[in-house]
Scaffold this motif. Structure first.
Motif, PDB file in Angstrom:
ATOM      1  N   VAL A 176       0.962  -1.106   0.012  1.00 15.63           N
ATOM      2  CA  VAL A 176       0.088   0.186  -0.166  1.00 15.63           C
ATOM      3  C   VAL A 176       0.983   1.258  -0.123  1.00 15.63           C
ATOM      4  O   VAL A 176       0.520   2.274  -0.732  1.00 15.63           O
ATOM      5  N   ALA A 177       1.886   1.219   0.654  1.00 20.76           N
ATOM      6  CA  ALA A 177       2.633   2.297   0.879  1.00 20.76           C
ATOM      7  C   ALA A 177       3.480   2.646  -0.486  1.00 20.76           C
ATOM      8  O   ALA A 177       3.491   3.761  -0.964  1.00 20.76           O
ATOM      9  N   VAL A 178       4.046   1.570  -1.094  1.00 22.51           N
ATOM     10  CA  VAL A 178       4.528   1.702  -2.602  1.00 22.51           C
ATOM     11  C   VAL A 178       3.514   2.275  -3.468  1.00 22.51           C
ATOM     12  O   VAL A 178       3.776   3.126  -4.286  1.00 22.51           O
ATOM     13  N   ALA A 179       2.084   1.842  -3.343  1.00 16.73           N
ATOM     14  CA  ALA A 179       1.152   2.353  -4.064  1.00 16.73           C
ATOM     15  C   ALA A 179       0.922   3.736  -4.034  1.00 16.73           C
ATOM     16  O   ALA A 179       0.811   4.360  -4.833  1.00 16.73           O
ATOM     17  N   LEU A 180       1.061   4.104  -2.803  1.00 21.54           N
ATOM     18  CA  LEU A 180       0.778   5.808  -2.585  1.00 21.54           C
ATOM     19  C   LEU A 180       2.049   6.515  -2.831  1.00 21.54           C
ATOM     20  O   LEU A 180       1.766   7.416  -3.459  1.00 21.54           O
ATOM     21  N   MET A 181       3.102   5.853  -2.792  1.00 20.49           N
ATOM     22  CA  MET A 181       4.435   6.743  -3.216  1.00 20.49           C
ATOM     23  C   MET A 181       4.450   6.673  -4.919  1.00 20.49           C
ATOM     24  O   MET A 181       4.772   7.631  -5.375  1.00 20.49           O
ATOM     25  N   PHE A 182       3.900   5.616  -5.514  1.00 17.80           N
ATOM     26  CA  PHE A 182       3.761   5.579  -6.798  1.00 17.80           C
ATOM     27  C   PHE A 182       2.753   6.690  -7.284  1.00 17.80           C
ATOM     28  O   PHE A 182       3.153   7.454  -8.202  1.00 17.80           O
ATOM     29  N   ALA A 183       1.571   6.779  -6.503  1.00 18.86           N
ATOM     30  CA  ALA A 183       0.748   7.758  -7.053  1.00 18.86           C
ATOM     31  C   ALA A 183       1.153   9.154  -6.676  1.00 18.86           C
ATOM     32  O   ALA A 183       1.179   9.998  -7.417  1.00 18.86           O
ATOM     33  N   SER A 184       1.868   9.369  -5.629  1.00 21.65           N
ATOM     34  CA  SER A 184       2.595  10.636  -5.445  1.00 21.65           C
ATOM     35  C   SER A 184       3.590  10.973  -6.413  1.00 21.65           C
ATOM     36  O   SER A 184       3.628  12.184  -6.825  1.00 21.65           O
ATOM     37  N   GLY A 185       4.364  10.093  -6.997  1.00 24.29           N
ATOM     38  CA  GLY A 185       5.150  10.168  -8.005  1.00 24.29           C
ATOM     39  C   GLY A 185       4.697  10.850  -9.222  1.00 24.29           C
ATOM     40  O   GLY A 185       5.244  11.847 -10.027  1.00 24.29           O
ATOM     41  N   VAL A 186       3.630  10.112  -9.660  1.00 26.99           N
ATOM     42  CA  VAL A 186       2.704  10.520 -10.711  1.00 26.99           C
ATOM     43  C   VAL A 186       1.982  12.004 -10.415  1.00 26.99           C
ATOM     44  O   VAL A 186       2.347  12.950 -11.520  1.00 26.99           O
ATOM     45  N   LEU A 187       1.734  12.269  -9.479  1.00 26.06           N
ATOM     46  CA  LEU A 187       1.109  13.715  -9.158  1.00 26.06           C
ATOM     47  C   LEU A 187       2.316  14.604  -9.190  1.00 26.06           C
ATOM     48  O   LEU A 187       1.808  15.627  -9.629  1.00 26.06           O
ATOM     49  N   GLY A 207      -7.328  -6.203   0.614  1.00 27.73           N
ATOM     50  CA  GLY A 207      -8.269  -5.129   0.876  1.00 27.73           C
ATOM     51  C   GLY A 207      -7.656  -3.783   1.185  1.00 27.73           C
ATOM     52  O   GLY A 207      -8.155  -2.718   0.884  1.00 27.73           O
ATOM     53  N   ALA A 208      -6.405  -3.870   1.596  1.00 26.62           N
ATOM     54  CA  ALA A 208      -5.620  -2.520   1.617  1.00 26.62           C
ATOM     55  C   ALA A 208      -5.426  -2.097   0.285  1.00 26.62           C
ATOM     56  O   ALA A 208      -5.233  -0.877   0.120  1.00 26.62           O
ATOM     57  N   LEU A 209      -4.992  -2.824  -0.710  1.00 23.81           N
ATOM     58  CA  LEU A 209      -4.739  -2.643  -1.945  1.00 23.81           C
ATOM     59  C   LEU A 209      -6.094  -1.855  -2.612  1.00 23.81           C
ATOM     60  O   LEU A 209      -5.980  -1.083  -3.327  1.00 23.81           O
ATOM     61  N   ARG A 210      -7.234  -2.444  -2.216  1.00 24.32           N
ATOM     62  CA  ARG A 210      -8.414  -1.923  -2.728  1.00 24.32           C
ATOM     63  C   ARG A 210      -8.634  -0.436  -2.326  1.00 24.32           C
ATOM     64  O   ARG A 210      -9.135   0.296  -3.254  1.00 24.32           O
ATOM     65  N   ASN A 211      -8.152  -0.083  -1.180  1.00 22.51           N
ATOM     66  CA  ASN A 211      -8.489   1.292  -0.561  1.00 22.51           C
ATOM     67  C   ASN A 211      -7.453   1.948  -1.366  1.00 22.51           C
ATOM     68  O   ASN A 211      -7.851   3.040  -1.625  1.00 22.51           O
ATOM     69  N   ALA A 212      -6.275   1.669  -1.591  1.00 27.73           N
ATOM     70  CA  ALA A 212      -5.273   2.298  -2.349  1.00 27.73           C
ATOM     71  C   ALA A 212      -5.691   2.659  -3.765  1.00 27.73           C
ATOM     72  O   ALA A 212      -5.563   3.544  -4.432  1.00 27.73           O
ATOM     73  N   ALA A 213      -6.448   1.379  -4.255  1.00 27.82           N
ATOM     74  CA  ALA A 213      -6.818   1.598  -5.641  1.00 27.82           C
ATOM     75  C   ALA A 213      -8.097   2.500  -5.893  1.00 27.82           C
ATOM     76  O   ALA A 213      -7.793   3.372  -6.712  1.00 27.82           O
ATOM     77  N   ALA A 214      -8.937   2.548  -4.898  1.00 32.68           N
ATOM     78  CA  ALA A 214      -9.892   3.282  -4.797  1.00 32.68           C
ATOM     79  C   ALA A 214      -9.496   4.757  -4.700  1.00 32.68           C
ATOM     80  O   ALA A 214     -10.020   5.960  -5.280  1.00 32.68           O
ATOM     81  N   ALA A 215      -8.498   5.051  -3.865  1.00 31.85           N
ATOM     82  CA  ALA A 215      -7.926   6.249  -3.551  1.00 31.85           C
ATOM     83  C   ALA A 215      -7.316   6.818  -4.863  1.00 31.85           C
ATOM     84  O   ALA A 215      -7.388   7.947  -5.240  1.00 31.85           O
ATOM     85  N   SER A 216      -6.449   5.737  -5.427  1.00 29.37           N
ATOM     86  CA  SER A 216      -5.826   6.388  -6.867  1.00 29.37           C
ATOM     87  C   SER A 216      -6.560   6.859  -7.872  1.00 29.37           C
ATOM     88  O   SER A 216      -6.570   7.799  -8.466  1.00 29.37           O
ATOM     89  N   LEU A 217      -8.020   6.158  -7.574  1.00 33.80           N
ATOM     90  CA  LEU A 217      -9.234   6.337  -8.886  1.00 33.80           C
ATOM     91  C   LEU A 217      -9.569   7.760  -8.641  1.00 33.80           C
ATOM     92  O   LEU A 217      -9.556   8.720  -9.357  1.00 33.80           O
TER      93      LEU A 217
END
Lengths: 254, 801
Positions: free
Chosen positions: B265-276, B664-674
């Motif tokens: 989840v942390a990696v997903a968040l940092m990936f999203a941050s990098g994109v932003l 479950g955690a990834l689903r939250n991260a995916a929803a946030a990314s969306l």
């Protein structure tokens, strides 16, 4: 409206409410333009000349009053119909060369023609090429607009105004940004247009240009204060007409 | 130039461009927020795990084993190895969830743990290592009749202290009272296939004596110096007297598995941050360059009166410095709140991480990184101020010099000549005009497709990864045959007899089709560190695995998992020596596949005799598909009841539960990314159009003057926006399907769990229809909102601007 009247404005007002307090630029103007006439509107800066031109040409909507072009009340038309009137029945020449910089000179002129008759592309192209030839700018037809002179651009502007064979051409200080030789080129071109039977309504500061008109109206504070009929222009009487006009203008405080 | 002047200039500019600045600020806040949250979650995850490991002292090396074992051999092994600091043989009794019931005294509330498909192992507290900890971090020692339940069950079944638990054995029920809840350093991860209950010695003995449970042991070792771990592991594997019928697990693996689900989840968040951050930088470039073009005369005037370039740049930079600093402060504040929410489960399952210097420094470092990168890029863009010539700026209003202007005009003329309005046979003039604008201003319009490309990656990749982890195909990719029901036979003395019974029952069951059995046979092979165990699945593997390299094994061949191929240093075409009961044979390696099952150490061989005739296997896995209309869960439950010694599970549900916390955690991260992706797409399109429409006023005036209606002008803007957004989205999907898969796969592979390549399994309806439509709709919405006002403007107002 008599049968030879092409354009008529009645009790025309225009107020700009973006200023504080709102500015009333046109204050109940009545104006009639006859078929084939060359009318010039003069007046000091801020008298409302350009606003009058934009309002009677259907570019801007008046705050009050009516504008009738060939019997149709422009103020009662919707956006789509007004734009059709601008496309098919009027042409406009601006003081500055307003062109799309991502098109060549030729494509800028061609644009309204293709828009007006999309299915008759060949005829539109032939007409535009003939116009460019007639106004002496065929050799720069494929240039970008930053690659030609101001005079050439204003002639291109006249070509664009004529591309759809309008009944009235409006010109807002077409020589305002040009030197004297270029001004002469442009005025010759407009005179040529008028000689071909097209009605011309022009705003200018320059008495030399105004002398080409059949009639001159003078505006002050958003109202017409006087009118001078000059009659048909001829190059031989150009100097005398200009003197006569200057005398009249001085009396009006120009 | 004074600081107050710079501040006044920045404040005035902020007032003038409020809409654009707010949009930029929002993107910057989101970037800072996600970066700080990702960094904090990583710090907290490792902090929590370290804290738990500190208190619970998990083993550095453990070997699971089912069946008889020689305790004396284990004792002499420990005596011979002084590097062992502590060791224990933990005896566990496994019960199926259906055998564990609970009820709340004085209420009607009751239930059982049948929904949980993981093994429920009853153990006693250890003396020296691998402690199960209560919520306070203490080491509880239950008295007779008391049980400590895993915290995961506390949350899942809403169990409370005082509840009564009943474990059904062959001799009847053993009653227990819930005294508390325990955290488990070894089996805390949702990826663990088992969980541990803590009971007293007496109750453990009663459960064992009662029968019905599956006994299993773990030999666990802690070493004094972790450097000795490899040697100890090799020595253990090399000793034939020691129990080895089960997985071997090392400390780094325990730590990794624990970190993986929340770390992902942390990696997903940092990936999203990098994109932003990338999106924010692109926008800053667009906005700053636009501002320089719009205000070139002011810049020229400043230069003319002797203000230095650096001071002029400083005027612009001041605003972006303040904006970025504020974004970092706000984003950091939001990150604290978000991290508290995200790490709540972690603190319950592991331990509350202590506050240390790194707890503050890590997010501050992340925020500082965002600030430094953004300000450095702004500074780079503002270098253009140096190139502005006073005369060109004041006379021509151009940021370009005379030569550059001439060069640009020539370039533009060449481009214009290539495609005119009258060229070609078809096409409405409106469309040609729009295309001409897109072509000539491609540099500016490029912002929209690039942002949409990035936004597409942002919304698509986390969802695709989630869908992949939940997909049945993922199991096949990962080494597990695809089936509806899986029977795992190993917890019994007569495993061959059990196999015969289950196979014949399943073969005669109309609800089951394609029943396929695999025998698990243990071999030994020479590795770098001596003879090592090789667990080989023997059976018909056609269609059950996807090979990375090579082919399925034929007779005399063996296919290896990637980890085993590495371990034994062989690849397709190489020969591998196999030893069983002292007899040695060789097999040619036919191919390599990836596997995350059984710790990733597996091998596949074809059956030379029918699996039903194999003897001496360590265990069997029987896979079956269900006929249409049959419920895999009901069938599995029925078989599990009929064969208590077999672990029978509905495969999909089992995988879903095993991956539940992670997904479950990834689903939250995916929803946030969306949400972030679509929100940012909307925001950036609005920002772009706001600036673009301001700069295009004269063009609109010209079009209106020559006869285009406002409706047509508005339609052109909307069509261009939609086309640019659609192009970016399409490119984003392409990148996600190619490079995105490589990147996500690379991150997963680096975890070294046996995953060498990850084939993303996107949900086509979501990824190729719903999400692109959502993104393009966001562009459409922004275009409609921003162009709505255009219908009321006067043509002359556009022309005079």
């Amino acid at each position: 409206m008599s049968h030879d009247t092409v354009l008529e404005a009645r009790d025309l007002t225009k107020t700009f409410s973006s200023t504080d307090p709102p500015t009333r630029v046109l204050d109940g103007i009545d104006l009639t333009v006859r078929e084939g006439e060359f009318l010039v509107v003069m007046g000091a800066s801020g008298s409302g000349k350009s606003t009058l031109l934009y309002t009677v040409s259907g570019m801007d909507r008046p705050s009050g009053g009516t504008v009738t072009l060939r019997g149709r009340d422009l103020t009662a038309l919707g956006d789509a119909e007004t734009s059709r009137v601008r496309l098919h029945e009027t042409g406009f020449v601006f003081q500055e060369a307003y062109f799309l910089r991502n098109l060549t000179v030729r494509d800028n002129v061609l644009l309204p023609a293709l828009k007006a008759v999309p299915k008759e592309k060949a005829a539109a192209v032939a007409r535009v090429d003939a116009l460019l030839e007639r106004f002496g700018i065929a050799h720069v037809a494929h240039h970008g607009i930053t690659q030609v002179s101001g005079g050439q651009l204003q002639r291109a502007s006249i070509c664009r105004a004529l591309a759809c064979e309008p009944s009235v051409v409006f010109a807002d200080e077409p020589t305002g940004a040009l030197n004297s030789s270029m001004s002469a080129e442009v005025m010759d071109a407009l005179t040529h247009v008028h000689a071909g039977g097209t009605t011309v309504v022009m705003v200018t500061h320059d008495p030399g240009c105004a002398a080409r008109a059949d009639r001159v109206v003078y505006l002050r504070d958003g109202g017409v204060v006087d009118t001078r009929v000059l009659g048909t222009w001829s190059p031989e009487r150009a100097g005398a007409r200009e003197d006569e006009l200057l005398l009249w203008l001085r009396k009006l405080g120009f | 130039m004074s600081r107050s002047l710079a501040a006044r200039y920045a404040a005035g500019d902020l007032r003038k461009n409020a809409g654009v600045d707010v949009a930029l600020a929002v993107v910057l806040v989101l970037s800072a927020f996600l970066m700080a949250t990702g960094a904090m979650v990583v710090e907290r995850v490792f902090g929590s795990i370290d804290r738990l490991f500190e208190q619970a002292k998990p083993p550095h090396f453990l070997q699971m084993h089912v069946g008889e074992y020689d305790r004396a051999a284990l004792e002499s092994f420990a005596a011979e190895h002084p590097e062992i600091d502590a060791w224990v043989v933990e005896e566990m009794i496994g019960f199926d969830g259906a055998a564990v019931a609970w009820q709340r005294p004085g209420t009607q509330e009751a239930g059982d743990l049948a929904d949980s498909l993981v093994d429920n192992l009853f153990v006693t507290q250890n003396a020296e290592l691998d402690f199960l900890l209560d919520e306070s971090g203490a080491v509880p020692r239950p008295s007779e009749g008391e049980v400590y339940v895993p915290v995961a069950y506390q949350q899942r079944f809403d169990l409370r202290v005082g509840d009564e638990l009943e474990v059904t054995t062959d001799d009847g029920a053993v009653p227990l009272r819930v005294e508390g809840f325990v955290r488990d350093s070894q089996m805390a991860s949702s990826l663990s296939p088992a969980t541990r209950f803590l009971v007293s010695e007496a109750d453990h003995a009663a459960l064992e004596a009662g029968g019905g449970g599956a006994p299993e042991i773990i030999a666990e070792y802690r070493v004094t110096h972790q450097a000795d771990l490899g040697g100890l592991q090799r020595a253990y594997q090399a000793d034939p007297a020691l129990p080895k019928n089960g997985e071997e697990v090392t400390y780094p693996m325990i730590r990794l598995i624990n970190a993986l689900s929340d770390g992902l989840v942390a990696v997903a968040l940092m990936f999203a941050s990098g994109v932003l951050v990338a999106i924010a930088l692109l926008n800053l470039r667009f906005v700053i360059r636009g501002a320089l073009e719009d205000e070139v005369r002011e810049i020229g005037a400043m230069k003319a009166i002797g203000i230095r370039d650096a001071e002029i740049s400083g005027l612009y930079l001041a605003k972006y410095r303040v904006m970025t600093a504020l974004a970092c402060v706000v984003g950091g504040g939001l990150a604290v709140a978000a991290t508290t929410l995200l790490t709540r489960r972690m603190e319950v399952s592991y331990a509350a991480a202590p506050w240390e210097l790194t707890t503050v420094l890590v997010p501050l470092g992340a925020l500082a990184l965002v600030y430094v990168v953004v300000v450095a890029i702004c500074r780079g863009i503002l270098r253009a101020v140096r190139k502005v010539e006073v005369v060109d700026a004041l006379v021509h209003g151009s940021i370009l010099g005379e030569r550059q202007t001439a060069r640009r005009a020539r370039r533009q003329a060449r481009r214009l000549r290539r495609g005119g309005l009258a060229a070609g046979r078809t096409g409405k003039v409106d469309v040609r005009l729009a295309l001409a604008d897109l072509r000539s201003d491609a540099g500016q319009w490029a912002l929209v497709p690039v942002v949409f490309l990035l936004a597409t990656l942002l919304v698509v990749l986390p969802t695709s990864l989630l869908n992949t982890l939940e997909s049945p195909r993922f199991l096949t990719n990962m080494g597990m045959p695809r089936s509806d029901v899986l029977a795992d036979l190993r917890f019994t003395d007569d495993v061959d007899g059990l196999r015969d019974d289950v196979l014949s029952d399943m073969a005669g069951d109309d609800r089951l089709t394609d029943v396929r059995a695999f025998a698990e046979v243990l071999y030994e092979s020479p590795s770098e560190d001596g003879w090592a165990t090789l667990r080989v699945d023997v059976g018909d593997h056609a269609g059950t695995i996807e090979l990375l390299d090579g082919e399925l094994p034929a007779a005399g061949q063996v296919a290896l998992s990637t980890l085993n191929a590495q371990k034994f240093g062989v690849g397709p075409g190489d020969e591998l020596t196999l030893r069983q009961d002292g007899a040695t044979t060789t097999a040619v390696v036919s191919g390599v596949y990836q596997d995350i099952t059984s710790g990733g150490d597996t091998a596949k061989m074809p059956a030379t005799t029918p699996v039903a005739d194999v003897t001496g296997a360590a265990g069997y896995a029987i896979h079956a598909s269900t006929a249409p209309g049959a419920d895999p869960a009901a069938v599995a439950a029925e078989y599990a009841e009929r064969y208590p010694d077999a672990a029978v599970v509905p495969t999909e549900e089992y995988t879903r539960q095993t991956m539940a916390t992670m997904t479950g955690a990834l689903r939250n991260a995916a929803a946030a990314s969306l949400a972030f992706g679509v929100g940012v797409a909307l925001l950036i399109t609005s920002l772009f159009l706001k600036l673009r429409l301001t700069r295009e006023r004269r063009t609109r005036g010209i079009l209106s003057a020559v006869g285009f209606s406002r409706r047509e002008i508005v339609a052109q803007v909307r069509a261009k926006t939609l086309a640019a957004a659609a192009l970016g989205t399409a490119l984003g999907l392409l990148v996600a399907a190619t490079a995105g898969e490589l990147v996500v796969g690379g991150v997963m592979a680096s975890a070294n769990l046996g995953l060498a390549r990850l084939d993303l399994v996107p949900d086509p309806w979501l990824v190729y229809l719903a999400y692109p439509l959502l993104l393009v709709s966001a562009a459409g919405l922004a275009a409609v909102a921003l162009t709505a006002r255009l219908r009321r403007a006067d043509t002359s107002a556009w022309l005079r601007s």
